[in-house]
Design an enzyme around this catalytic site. Structure first.
Site, mmCIF file in Angstrom:
data_model
loop_
_atom_site.group_PDB
_atom_site.id
_atom_site.type_symbol
_atom_site.label_atom_id
_atom_site.label_comp_id
_atom_site.label_asym_id
_atom_site.label_seq_id
_atom_site.Cartn_x
_atom_site.Cartn_y
_atom_site.Cartn_z
ATOM 1 N N ASP A 132 6.237 3.596 -6.925
ATOM 2 C CA ASP A 132 4.943 3.649 -6.232
ATOM 3 C C ASP A 132 4.390 5.060 -6.429
ATOM 4 O O ASP A 132 4.711 5.977 -5.676
ATOM 5 C CB ASP A 132 5.132 3.312 -4.740
ATOM 6 C CG ASP A 132 3.806 3.025 -4.040
ATOM 7 O OD1 ASP A 132 2.749 3.201 -4.671
ATOM 8 O OD2 ASP A 132 3.838 2.626 -2.859
ATOM 9 N N GLU A 185 -3.170 0.518 -11.759
ATOM 10 C CA GLU A 185 -4.415 0.469 -10.990
ATOM 11 C C GLU A 185 -5.344 1.616 -11.380
ATOM 12 O O GLU A 185 -4.951 2.778 -11.365
ATOM 13 C CB GLU A 185 -4.079 0.554 -9.500
ATOM 14 C CG GLU A 185 -3.015 -0.457 -9.087
ATOM 15 C CD GLU A 185 -2.438 -0.201 -7.701
ATOM 16 O OE1 GLU A 185 -3.161 0.333 -6.849
ATOM 17 O OE2 GLU A 185 -1.257 -0.525 -7.483
ATOM 18 N N HIS A 200 -7.068 -2.731 -8.285
ATOM 19 C CA HIS A 200 -5.611 -2.799 -8.071
ATOM 20 C C HIS A 200 -5.049 -3.959 -8.917
ATOM 21 O O HIS A 200 -4.723 -5.020 -8.400
ATOM 22 C CB HIS A 200 -5.406 -3.047 -6.569
ATOM 23 C CG HIS A 200 -4.015 -2.964 -6.050
ATOM 24 N ND1 HIS A 200 -2.962 -3.672 -6.594
ATOM 25 C CD2 HIS A 200 -3.501 -2.278 -5.009
ATOM 26 C CE1 HIS A 200 -1.872 -3.416 -5.893
ATOM 27 N NE2 HIS A 200 -2.171 -2.576 -4.927
ATOM 28 N N ARG A 258 -11.839 -5.892 0.168
ATOM 29 C CA ARG A 258 -11.111 -7.061 -0.335
ATOM 30 C C ARG A 258 -11.055 -8.198 0.694
ATOM 31 O O ARG A 258 -10.570 -9.278 0.388
ATOM 32 C CB ARG A 258 -9.713 -6.676 -0.812
ATOM 33 C CG ARG A 258 -8.768 -6.144 0.256
ATOM 34 C CD ARG A 258 -7.363 -5.891 -0.312
ATOM 35 N NE ARG A 258 -6.460 -5.315 0.674
ATOM 36 C CZ ARG A 258 -5.154 -5.207 0.510
ATOM 37 N NH1 ARG A 258 -4.583 -5.632 -0.606
ATOM 38 N NH2 ARG A 258 -4.396 -4.666 1.443
ATOM 39 N N ARG A 276 -2.859 -11.806 -2.896
ATOM 40 C CA ARG A 276 -1.768 -11.031 -3.523
ATOM 41 C C ARG A 276 -1.718 -11.354 -5.018
ATOM 42 O O ARG A 276 -1.097 -12.315 -5.447
ATOM 43 C CB ARG A 276 -0.438 -11.387 -2.855
ATOM 44 C CG ARG A 276 0.771 -10.752 -3.482
ATOM 45 C CD ARG A 276 0.909 -9.284 -3.217
ATOM 46 N NE ARG A 276 1.158 -8.988 -1.803
ATOM 47 C CZ ARG A 276 0.954 -7.781 -1.270
ATOM 48 N NH1 ARG A 276 0.523 -6.780 -2.021
ATOM 49 N NH2 ARG A 276 1.186 -7.582 0.020
HETATM 50 C C1 BG6 Z 1 -0.167 -0.076 -4.025
HETATM 51 C C2 BG6 Z 1 0.279 1.031 -3.129
HETATM 52 O O1 BG6 Z 1 -1.331 0.284 -4.660
HETATM 53 O O2 BG6 Z 1 -0.404 -1.241 -3.257
HETATM 54 C C3 BG6 Z 1 1.531 0.598 -2.410
HETATM 55 O O3 BG6 Z 1 0.487 2.226 -3.868
HETATM 56 C C4 BG6 Z 1 1.289 -0.697 -1.657
HETATM 57 O O4 BG6 Z 1 1.966 1.636 -1.527
HETATM 58 C C5 BG6 Z 1 0.746 -1.736 -2.613
HETATM 59 O O5 BG6 Z 1 2.496 -1.136 -1.070
HETATM 60 C C6 BG6 Z 1 0.415 -3.070 -1.967
HETATM 61 O O6 BG6 Z 1 -0.472 -2.905 -0.902
HETATM 62 P P1 BG6 Z 1 -0.902 -4.135 -0.015
HETATM 63 O O7 BG6 Z 1 -1.726 -3.591 1.106
HETATM 64 O O8 BG6 Z 1 -1.718 -5.038 -0.908
HETATM 65 O O9 BG6 Z 1 0.368 -4.810 0.446
#
Ligand code: BG6
Length: 317
Positions: free
Chosen positions: A228, A287, A183, A114, A88
């Site tokens: 979002d 992103e 991302h 990932r 994260r």
């Molecule tokens: C973003 C999405 O790119 O990533 C969101 O648009 C999503 O909808 C977020 O909640 C996080 O995704 P994840 O799978 O890493 O929890």
């Protein structure tokens, strides 16, 4: 003013690796280390920048250009660092789908790239100290939800700027379609005081309104609630203006027609186990991607490259 760079990433030398993670010769500023959770990573410590890249996901978890005080990439203190679990923060690679899989709700969100271990295929350093790494993920049938034969190479150039280029080649005999995103999680002083330029008047899909299409206003974007959005048909560079940090971060890109902007705000941050309850104030995702209507189709043998370049500048006030 931008100050001194912070402490080095937390990885320590890997002395007792269970198996070699790479046989590629490493230049002087690069070493392989045991990262958080014991996951192997590449640590770059050059005169230009320090960085930490996990083999899992070819994931850039940290990049600190010299002379920049605060982190540029945000990383959650609650992130998992475990085999097969997404990190994260930093720059997860979403591939070959973005968000939930369109047909299989049980498939991993944002694809499998990932979650997989990538292979180092190149590690070079030039005289100025710019480090170039390339990691590869290739195969056929890596997921029943996307069984195609492909080769992906993530090229990471670490210097006073960070350049990432995801190269996808169709190694099969039929065309395939994929989505992709770098991302990127940015570290900001307070999401409520930053603004984002580059997407003014752009069309976007609002994921919080069931994908409704809307148009952005004339002003830079400011954040007052969960956000979002998938901005469509945009090749523009975006700049995060962070007045409290007295700096801007610019993301310029090529080979990408969509930009996703995300901050979970309060309730969603609470709901995510790998996201600290109060951490939403300190991050913003911008992103670089090809998602939704911009999914790419590659003919057999064809290659597509999508790149993002990050640069931090003093605001000069
Ligand atoms: C973003 C999405 O790119 O990533 C969101 O648009 C999503 O909808 C977020 O909640 C996080 O995704 P994840 O799978 O890493 O929890």
């Amino acid at each position: 003013m931008l100050g001194e760079r912070p402490a080095a990433p937390v990885a320590s030398d890997m002395t007792s690796a269970p198996r070699p993670v790479s046989s590629i010769p490493l230049p002087p500023s690069v070493r392989i280390a045991e990262g958080r959770g014991g996951l192997p990573c590449l640590v770059v410590a050059s005169p230009l920048a320090r960085a930490e890249i996990y083999f899992q996901g070819a994931h850039v978890a940290a990049w600190h250009p010299a002379g920049v005080r605060d982190p540029v990439l945000w990383l959650s203190a609650r992130s998992h660092f475990a085999p097969g679990k997404p990190i994260r923060g930093g720059v997860p690679i979403c591939f070959p789908w973005f968000g939930p899989h369109p047909e299989n709700a049980a498939a991993p969100a944002h694809g499998f790239a990932r979650l997989r271990e990538w292979t180092l295929i190149e590690a070079l350093e030039d005289e100025a100290g710019t480090v170039r790494l390339a990691l590869e993920l290739a195969g056929e049938g890596l997921s029943p939800d996307w069984p195609h034969r492909f080769r992906a190479v993530h090229r990471i150039e670490i210097g006073s700027r960070l350049r990432m280029a995801l190269e996808v080649r169709n190694d099969g005999t039929d065309p395939f379609t994929f989505e992709e995103a770098l991302h990127t999680y940015f570290d900001v002083a307070d999401i409520r005081t930053v603004s984002l330029t580059g997407l003014e008047r752009g069309e976007y899909l609002d994921k919080l309104a069931g994908g409704r299409q809307s148009r952005e206003g004339n002003d830079p974007i400011r954040f007052t609630a969960e956000t979002d959005r998938v901005y469509l048909d945009t090749q523009a560079a975006c700049t995060i203006d962070d007045p409290d940090r007295r700096r801007t971060i610019t993301v310029s890109k090529s080979g990408s027609d969509a930009t996703v902007v995300w901050n979970p705000w309060i309730a969603k941050a609470h709901a995510m186990p790998d996201f600290g309850d109060d951490e939403w104030t300190g991050m913003l995702c911008v992103e670089t991607g090809n998602v939704n209507v911009h999914a790419r189709t590659l003919a057999a043998g064809a290659t597509h490259i999508m790149a993002a370049m990050l640069e931090v500048k003093d605001r000069g006030d």
